[in-house]
Design a protein around this motif. Structure first.
Motif, short mmCIF file in Angstrom:
data_model
loop_
_atom_site.label_atom_id
_atom_site.label_comp_id
_atom_site.label_asym_id
_atom_site.label_seq_id
_atom_site.Cartn_x
_atom_site.Cartn_y
_atom_site.Cartn_z
N SER A 85 0.71 -1.31 0.04
CA SER A 85 0.09 0.07 -0.14
C SER A 85 0.96 1.29 0.09
O SER A 85 0.56 2.19 -0.79
CB SER A 85 -0.99 -0.08 1.19
OG SER A 85 -1.88 -1.01 1.14
N ALA A 89 0.99 3.90 -2.98
CA ALA A 89 0.65 5.49 -2.70
C ALA A 89 1.82 6.14 -3.07
O ALA A 89 1.47 7.42 -3.54
CB ALA A 89 0.29 5.51 -1.24
N ALA A 196 -4.59 0.91 3.46
CA ALA A 196 -4.82 1.77 2.48
C ALA A 196 -5.09 3.06 3.07
O ALA A 196 -4.66 4.00 2.49
CB ALA A 196 -5.80 1.37 1.91
N ARG A 197 -5.86 3.03 4.13
CA ARG A 197 -6.00 4.47 4.89
C ARG A 197 -4.74 4.95 5.51
O ARG A 197 -4.69 6.35 5.48
CB ARG A 197 -7.07 4.18 5.92
CG ARG A 197 -8.61 3.61 5.58
CD ARG A 197 -9.54 3.88 6.56
NE ARG A 197 -10.83 3.13 6.34
CZ ARG A 197 -11.98 2.97 6.80
NH1 ARG A 197 -11.65 3.32 8.31
NH2 ARG A 197 -13.05 2.60 6.55
N ALA A 200 -2.72 6.56 2.94
CA ALA A 200 -3.12 7.77 2.11
C ALA A 200 -2.87 8.93 2.83
O ALA A 200 -3.04 10.14 2.22
CB ALA A 200 -4.84 7.54 2.14
N PRO A 210 -6.65 8.80 8.88
CA PRO A 210 -7.36 7.37 8.45
C PRO A 210 -8.37 6.93 9.05
O PRO A 210 -8.72 5.70 8.84
CB PRO A 210 -5.83 6.28 8.75
CG PRO A 210 -5.54 7.21 9.94
CD PRO A 210 -5.46 8.74 9.96
N ALA A 213 -12.62 5.87 5.25
CA ALA A 213 -12.36 5.68 3.79
C ALA A 213 -12.24 6.86 2.91
O ALA A 213 -13.00 7.78 3.38
CB ALA A 213 -13.01 4.54 3.40
N SER A 217 -7.65 6.55 -0.72
CA SER A 217 -7.38 5.02 0.00
C SER A 217 -7.98 4.04 -0.85
O SER A 217 -7.55 2.91 -0.94
CB SER A 217 -7.96 4.96 1.52
OG SER A 217 -9.47 5.10 1.63
#
Length: 236
Positions: A85, A89, A196-197, A200, A210, A213, A217
């Motif tokens: 992730s 990113a 993913a969060r 992000a 985070p 979502a 993300s």
């Protein structure tokens, strides 16, 4: 004859001799400058080689801003989806380049965009050895550190160090502190959504959260799955 020798004016120095005398101080200055630059580069290289084996205990930014307790997390104790992730990113071609993503740099230059094209290696150089903020001095040093890191650290080592010193929120540094503070878990148990969060928030950790979502993300989650399929995560 003797009187003529005693009272005759001194012969003029040849022009080449005068030029050598005039440039002597500058030559000495250049020699000293070269000596200092070489010693400084040697010190930089020594630090890079040292941290290839020893975990950086802290950084300038951590000392100045950290509020949450932090501890080191080995790369094998970080969920693979978290590794993917972050790469998706921040630097999708991380496994393919040598520290500078020339394809991305050319794309940014061609588009006239003001956004950066810093790789994870460059960000690691900045976070570990230098300071935050924009300046030509910092950028030159970052550019010098980057190929040294690529030469002496593995890709997994670069990512491990990055994940342990990156800021994931105001005063929250390192993936261990981030997993605990935001999700009450450990880095090895992070889910794809949580990973993913967290990834992000990295471009702007002081203003993003985070907690929920976002479109970014969700795009990162898709990107992490993509690089797992196409082989761009093989070095992780």
């Amino acid at each position: 004859m003797v009187l003529r020798i005693l009272f005759s004016p001194p012969a003029e120095e040849p022009a080449s001799t005068l030029r050598r005398v005039r440039w002597r101080p500058l030559r000495r200055l250049l020699i000293w400058a070269r000596w200092l630059v070489l010693r400084f580069l040697a010190l930089m290289l020594a630090l890079v080689m040292f941290y290839a084996l020893v975990n950086p205990p802290t950084t300038w930014t951590v000392v100045a801003e950290a509020t949450a307790p932090r501890s080191w997390t080995d790369i094998d104790d970080i969920a693979p989806v978290m590794r993917r992730s972050v790469v998706a990113a921040e630097d999708a071609n991380f496994c393919l380049h040598w520290g500078f993503d020339m394809v991305e740099i050319r794309r940014v230059v061609a588009s006239g965009s003001s956004r950066g094209a810093s790789t994870l290696t460059q960000q690691t150089a900045k976070n570990v050895f230098l300071w935050q903020g924009r300046s030509w001095t910092r950028k030159v040093l970052e550019t010098a550190f980057t190929p040294m890191i690529e030469a002496f650290w593995s890709k997994r080592r670069i990512l491990e160090v990055y994940l342990n010193v990156a800021e994931f929120g105001p005063g929250i540094f390192g993936i261990g502190a981030a997993a605990r503070e935001y999700f009450g878990t450990t880095p090895d148990k992070l889910t794809p959504v949580q990973a993913a969060r967290l990834a992000a928030v990295l471009p702007a950790p002081k203003t993003r959260s985070p907690a929920r979502a976002s479109a970014r993300s969700r795009a990162i989650a898709d990107g992490a799955a993509t690089i797992a399929r196409d082989g761009r995560a093989d070095c992780l």
